[in-house]
Write an enzyme that holds these catalytic residues in place. Structure first.
Site, PDB file in Angstrom:
ATOM      1  N   HIS A 277     -44.339  31.435  18.231  1.00  0.00           N
ATOM      2  CA  HIS A 277     -44.944  31.491  19.584  1.00  0.00           C
ATOM      3  C   HIS A 277     -45.707  30.144  19.836  1.00  0.00           C
ATOM      4  O   HIS A 277     -45.497  28.818  20.016  1.00  0.00           O
ATOM      5  CB  HIS A 277     -45.370  32.595  20.266  1.00  0.00           C
ATOM      6  CG  HIS A 277     -46.057  32.929  21.485  1.00  0.00           C
ATOM      7  ND1 HIS A 277     -44.888  32.678  22.167  1.00  0.00           N
ATOM      8  CD2 HIS A 277     -46.781  33.679  22.306  1.00  0.00           C
ATOM      9  CE1 HIS A 277     -45.041  32.603  23.473  1.00  0.00           C
ATOM     10  NE2 HIS A 277     -46.324  33.350  23.638  1.00  0.00           N
ATOM     11  N   HIS A 328     -33.773  28.187  21.987  1.00  0.00           N
ATOM     12  CA  HIS A 328     -34.519  29.239  23.491  1.00  0.00           C
ATOM     13  C   HIS A 328     -34.259  30.566  23.577  1.00  0.00           C
ATOM     14  O   HIS A 328     -33.055  30.566  23.198  1.00  0.00           O
ATOM     15  CB  HIS A 328     -35.078  28.541  24.201  1.00  0.00           C
ATOM     16  CG  HIS A 328     -36.062  29.192  24.832  1.00  0.00           C
ATOM     17  ND1 HIS A 328     -36.042  30.022  25.987  1.00  0.00           N
ATOM     18  CD2 HIS A 328     -37.798  29.402  24.853  1.00  0.00           C
ATOM     19  CE1 HIS A 328     -37.373  30.161  26.906  1.00  0.00           C
ATOM     20  NE2 HIS A 328     -38.028  29.943  26.507  1.00  0.00           N
ATOM     21  N   ASP A 387     -42.008  22.978  22.630  1.00  0.00           N
ATOM     22  CA  ASP A 387     -42.316  22.343  21.342  1.00  0.00           C
ATOM     23  C   ASP A 387     -41.863  20.840  21.031  1.00  0.00           C
ATOM     24  O   ASP A 387     -43.025  20.255  20.351  1.00  0.00           O
ATOM     25  CB  ASP A 387     -42.190  23.692  20.182  1.00  0.00           C
ATOM     26  CG  ASP A 387     -42.751  25.213  21.231  1.00  0.00           C
ATOM     27  OD1 ASP A 387     -44.135  24.179  21.265  1.00  0.00           O
ATOM     28  OD2 ASP A 387     -43.189  25.959  21.279  1.00  0.00           O
TER      29      ASP A 387
END
Length: 450
Positions: A277, A328, A387
């Site tokens: 996460h 994702h 990210d």
């Protein structure tokens, strides 16, 4: 731990692993929605929300059709919120918080009053810093943040009141103080774990969340407007991501048990810390370190692609086969957060002479989808997620790596608070999904016969 204790725990670990395997075929047999996901990759519908939406595909005739990604807060495209802040040369995170909590965009007067109120709450309660942060510091700032959240219960004169007005008060206080809790936790970590000087500055009520955070983590309290505006952009992009992401779902699940605000938000911090996460941005940074160490010519596409293939084949980096920063659960063609940060990263990299490193990130984004498709044969479109570029942006802002995930929490407390309130107002039923037991009952064996 002594050697004998270590051996004892080792034997117990073998027992635990031996007695808890589950045949993966049973998941298909009983149609188990592993990870609360359907077979086509869509999430199992477990609730309704009016807070945010994550759009990356459409379902037509039972099949997922990829579409450009959109992130929506209370019906507004997040890109419009960012463009509005940039047009008016304002910090936009505080307006984003107001929108997520109250469902409407504020007037300038309402926003000014709300910002003043947030600013007035940034100081931690008396003796909190000395007693709850400096004592028992943590090597991981996310654990320190979770402890700070739970400790806040003891400084609240009305911690158990579940009324909407009291929960809202608690949430606004946490939103305001998360940057201070995080920065002070970082300073304590520097002192006790890194052997460096510790600087405890007071937050200034007139500064935005982004400005205060940079002021508190730097020994000279100095930052530029451009740096603060870029961090503000990152805070906006991370503030909310629908009710189905792991930490927001955690808020819903824990809140549905009718517990206090601090317990619910503390649990969310624990979720966000996870490497699958919020902790993924640190995994990206470590992966990029590994690539830079093992690829001699960063501009050589063939060499970069070959090394990414080694990572995907579990022959390099941490041998998990994962290319971090790629893929994702919802976004398919693009993650709009990654797109916005990538564009900002390009400008900053040019100014700082880091274009070669930036282009290396771009190559990871370019080659990974094909490499992962060739490896797994999955038809799902793979795109870079937020990210991939967030850590690079933070590093160019001279923000230490151990603060990458805590920054995520400083932002996401806004979304968590909105989901906490939504669960209290509209939920009313404790989460209780089913687990099927696959272990047959057996006759008890008395201890003398074992």
């Amino acid at each position: 731990m002594t050697e004998s204790e270590s051996l004892f725990i080792g034997r117990l670990s073998v027992l635990a692993e031996r007695n808890d395997p589950i045949d993966k075929g049973l998941y298909d047999k009983y149609d188990v929605k592993r990870g609360l996901r359907n077979k086509n990759g869509t999430g199992v519908l477990v609730g309704l929300t009016s807070i945010g939406d994550v759009v990356g595909y459409e379902v037509q005739d039972g099949k997922k059709i990829a579409i450009p990604g959109r992130l929506v807060y209370r019906g507004y495209n997040v890109e419009d919120l960012i463009n509005d802040a940039e047009t008016h040369n304002q910090f936009g995170y505080e307006q984003c918080v107001y929108l997520l909590l109250f469902g409407e965009l504020p007037t300038q007067a309402e926003l000014d009053h709300f910002k003043q109120y947030l600013g007035s709450l940034r100081q931690l309660p008396e003796h909190f810093t000395e007693d709850m942060i400096m004592k028992a510091p943590s090597a991981d700032i996310m654990n320190k943040l979770a402890r700070g959240v739970l400790a806040s219960y003891s400084y609240d004169q009305n911690p158990e009141d579940r009324s909407l007005s009291n929960v809202l008060r608690q949430c606004i206080e946490l939103i305001s103080r998360f940057s201070t809790l995080t920065a002070y936790g970082y300073q304590a970590k520097r002192r006790y774990y890194d052997g460096k000087s510790m600087y405890i500055h007071n937050p200034l009520p007139e500064l935005s969340t982004a400005e205060n955070f940079l002021r508190l983590i730097r020994n000279n309290k100095a930052f530029t407007d451009e740096e603060a505006k870029l961090l503000d952009l990152a805070l906006i992009l991370h503030a909310e991501h629908g009710g189905g992401n792991n930490s927001s779902l955690t808020v819903h699940v824990v809140s549905s048990a009718d517990t206090d605000t601090y317990s619910a938000i503390g649990a969310a911090v624990g979720s966000l810390k996870g490497r699958r996460h919020g902790g993924a941005n640190i995994q990206v940074a470590e992966m990029m370190d590994n690539i830079k160490e093992n690829v001699k010519d960063w501009s050589n596409e063939t060499e970069v692609k070959r090394y990414l293939e080694k990572i995907a084949n579990k022959e390099a980096f941490n041998r998990t086969g994962l290319i971090y920063g790629m893929g994702h659960a919802v976004y398919t063609i693009n993650d709009p957060r990654a797109t916005l940060l990538r564009d900002k990263a390009a400008k900053l990299a040019h100014e700082k002479g880091l274009e070669e490193e930036y282009n290396l990130y771009k190559m990871v984004e370019k080659f990974s989808p094909e490499i992962l498709y060739n490896k797994h044969g999955d038809e799902k479109k793979i795109c870079a997620n937020v990210d991939l570029y967030s850590g690079f942006v933070y590093s160019m802002l001279n923000i230490p790596r151990e603060l990458f995930t805590p920054i995520f929490a400083v932002s996401r407390i806004a979304g968590w608070s909105a989901h906490r309130i939504e669960e209290i107002v509209a939920g009313g039923k404790i989460y209780r999904p089913a687990y099927k037991n696959i272990f047959a009952e057996r006759e008890y064996v008395p201890i003398e016969k074992r």
